[in-house]
Design an enzyme around this catalytic site. Structure first.
Site, short mmCIF file in Angstrom:
data_model
loop_
_atom_site.label_atom_id
_atom_site.label_comp_id
_atom_site.label_asym_id
_atom_site.label_seq_id
_atom_site.Cartn_x
_atom_site.Cartn_y
_atom_site.Cartn_z
N TRP A 1 -34.50 42.49 -52.77
CA TRP A 1 -35.68 41.64 -52.63
C TRP A 1 -36.85 42.13 -53.45
O TRP A 1 -37.54 41.34 -54.11
CB TRP A 1 -36.05 41.45 -51.16
N LYS B 1 -36.31 35.28 -40.50
CA LYS B 1 -35.60 36.52 -40.16
C LYS B 1 -35.94 36.92 -38.73
O LYS B 1 -35.06 37.22 -37.95
CB LYS B 1 -35.97 37.65 -41.13
N ASP C 1 -44.07 42.63 -48.83
CA ASP C 1 -43.13 41.61 -48.36
C ASP C 1 -42.50 42.18 -47.10
O ASP C 1 -41.68 43.10 -47.16
CB ASP C 1 -42.07 41.35 -49.43
C1 LIG Z 1 -34.95 36.64 -46.96
C2 LIG Z 1 -35.93 37.43 -47.71
C3 LIG Z 1 -36.66 36.88 -48.77
C4 LIG Z 1 -36.46 35.47 -49.25
O1 LIG Z 1 -36.91 34.59 -48.30
P1 LIG Z 1 -36.91 33.00 -48.53
O2 LIG Z 1 -37.77 32.56 -47.39
O3 LIG Z 1 -35.50 32.55 -48.45
O4 LIG Z 1 -37.52 32.73 -49.85
C5 LIG Z 1 -37.59 37.68 -49.39
N1 LIG Z 1 -37.80 38.94 -49.01
C6 LIG Z 1 -37.12 39.51 -47.99
C7 LIG Z 1 -37.40 40.92 -47.60
C8 LIG Z 1 -36.17 38.76 -47.31
O5 LIG Z 1 -35.48 39.32 -46.29
#
Ligand SMILES: *Cc1c(COP(=O)(O)O)cnc(C)c1O
Length: 363
Positions: free
Chosen positions: A105, A198, A174
């Site tokens: 990511w 998540k 993030d």
């Molecule tokens: C799942 C995830 C993403 C991507 O998320 P989307 O909402 O599908 O764009 C980005 N960063 C992390 C850490 C993730 O777990």
């Protein structure tokens, strides 16, 4: 009515939601607060929806202890859109941003930022297989910001203390996959973002928490849907927001408060993770964790078995035992147990029981 079947859901995202949350959504689905309509059918400018989005924000502020000089936004486009919006808003033309690359990511975030301007890797653990946290950082004292990914969902590597940027460099995170899984000190961050699916709700809404002074960086010529300053000023209501998803995250925030808040939730998360890591460590090498012990995530636990055949069998037999979503990401292989807030201790215990039985039969 028969009780609906519920499995132990280890999916990485979209992922399990607390049963109470789903039950409340079900109970309110046809008639939201006496309106005679579903929350999906009412205006986003109605007083009923206003109350939803305002309590969602208030509850999140309480849970995370968000200081008053921060805005909370509920946006669309997923965490992936934030990979682009962040540099568009916070990195001035010609400036450079620093990225700590510790997994898929953060690597993707770095790549997106590089397309739009200058980005630098302050560390990159890819050569070591994305198994741990960087031993040291090569930081640019003039960076527009320092970005890191607090939990690498695919590699199962998690930061429990924030990296320290040089004085004056804003810290950006993030936190999609460890959002509201443990307390953090928001005042150390300039911006945090998390896709809800998540740990905090369904897909379709992304929470962005931003310190007010960062909004002064937004350039004047951005398309409005990419413009933090306008979106924040409108209270996430510049256009139709993802109303149902916001309603769901609000229910999850209320549930988290009822659970005793983030310190109480972290305790349970650590207990679940410990059960599974113990099963790995006590297996005499039959199960091998991907992440190094000091970087082990309490949210996502990728692990391997002695062969790919055994891994396939493991996934199939686990499914027969109502243990769902355990197949790992193709880039790491093997298995991955995602144990977000909504996973119960009982779920982790069931998985451990299954792991032990599986090893006895196949080890
Ligand atoms: C799942 C995830 C993403 C991507 O998320 P989307 O909402 O599908 O764009 C980005 N960063 C992390 C850490 C993730 O777990």
């Amino acid at each position: 009515m028969t009780t609906p079947k519920r499995v132990f859901n280890f999916n990485p995202g979209p992922a399990a939601l607390p049963l109470e949350v789903l039950e409340q959504a079900q109970a309110e689905l046809l008639d939201f607060k006496g309106t005679g309509m579903s929350v999906m059918e009412i205006s986003h400018r109605s007083k009923e929806f206003e109350a939803v989005i305002q309590t969602a924000e208030a509850d999140l502020r309480e849970l995370l202890g968000i200081p008053a000089n921060y805005k909370v936004m509920f946006l669309q486009g997923g965490a992936s859109l934030q990979f682009a919006m962040l540099p568009m808003n916070l990195r001035a033309a010609g400036a450079s941003a620093d990225y700590i690359v510790t997994g898929t990511w953060s690597k993707t975030a770095f790549k997106e930022a590089s397309k739009l301007g200058t980005a630098r890797a302050a560390a990159n653990t890819e050569k070591e297989g994305f198994k741990g946290l960087p031993a040291s950082l090569d930081l640019d004292p003039n960076a527009a910001y320092l970005h890191f990914t607090s939990n690498e969902t695919i590699h199962g590597v998690e930061f429990f203390t924030e990296p320290t940027p040089p004085a004056g460099v804003p810290l950006v995170c993030d936190c999609s996959s460890d959002f509201i899984s443990h307390p953090i000190d928001v005042s150390k961050y300039a911006l945090l973002y998390a896709g809800a699916q998540k740990n905090a709700g369904p897909a379709g809404v992304t929470v962005v928490i931003v310190r007010d002074d960062m909004l002064e960086r937004t350039p004047a010529n951005l398309p409005v849907m990419l413009d933090y300053k306008t979106l924040a000023a409108s209270g996430s209501l510049h256009n139709t927001p993802p109303a149902f998803a916001i309603y769901m995250v609000r229910l999850v925030f209320q549930w988290a408060k009822k659970m005793g808040g983030l310190a109480a939730i972290e305790k349970i998360n650590r207990q679940k993770a410990q059960l599974i890591y113990n099963a790995i460590d006590e297996s005499g090498g039959f199960y091998r964790g991907h992440a190094l012990p000091e970087a082990r995530s309490i949210m996502n636990i990728p692990f391997r078995l002695p062969s790919e055949e055994l891994e396939d069998t493991f996934a199939k037999e686990a499914k027969k035992n109502d243990l769902i979503g355990l197949k790992g990401h193709r880039s790491v292989g093997g298995m991955r147990a995602s144990i977000y807030n909504a996973m119960t201790v009982q779920g982790a215990e069931e998985l451990v029981k299954f792991m032990k039985e599986f090893q006895k039969k196949n080890g």
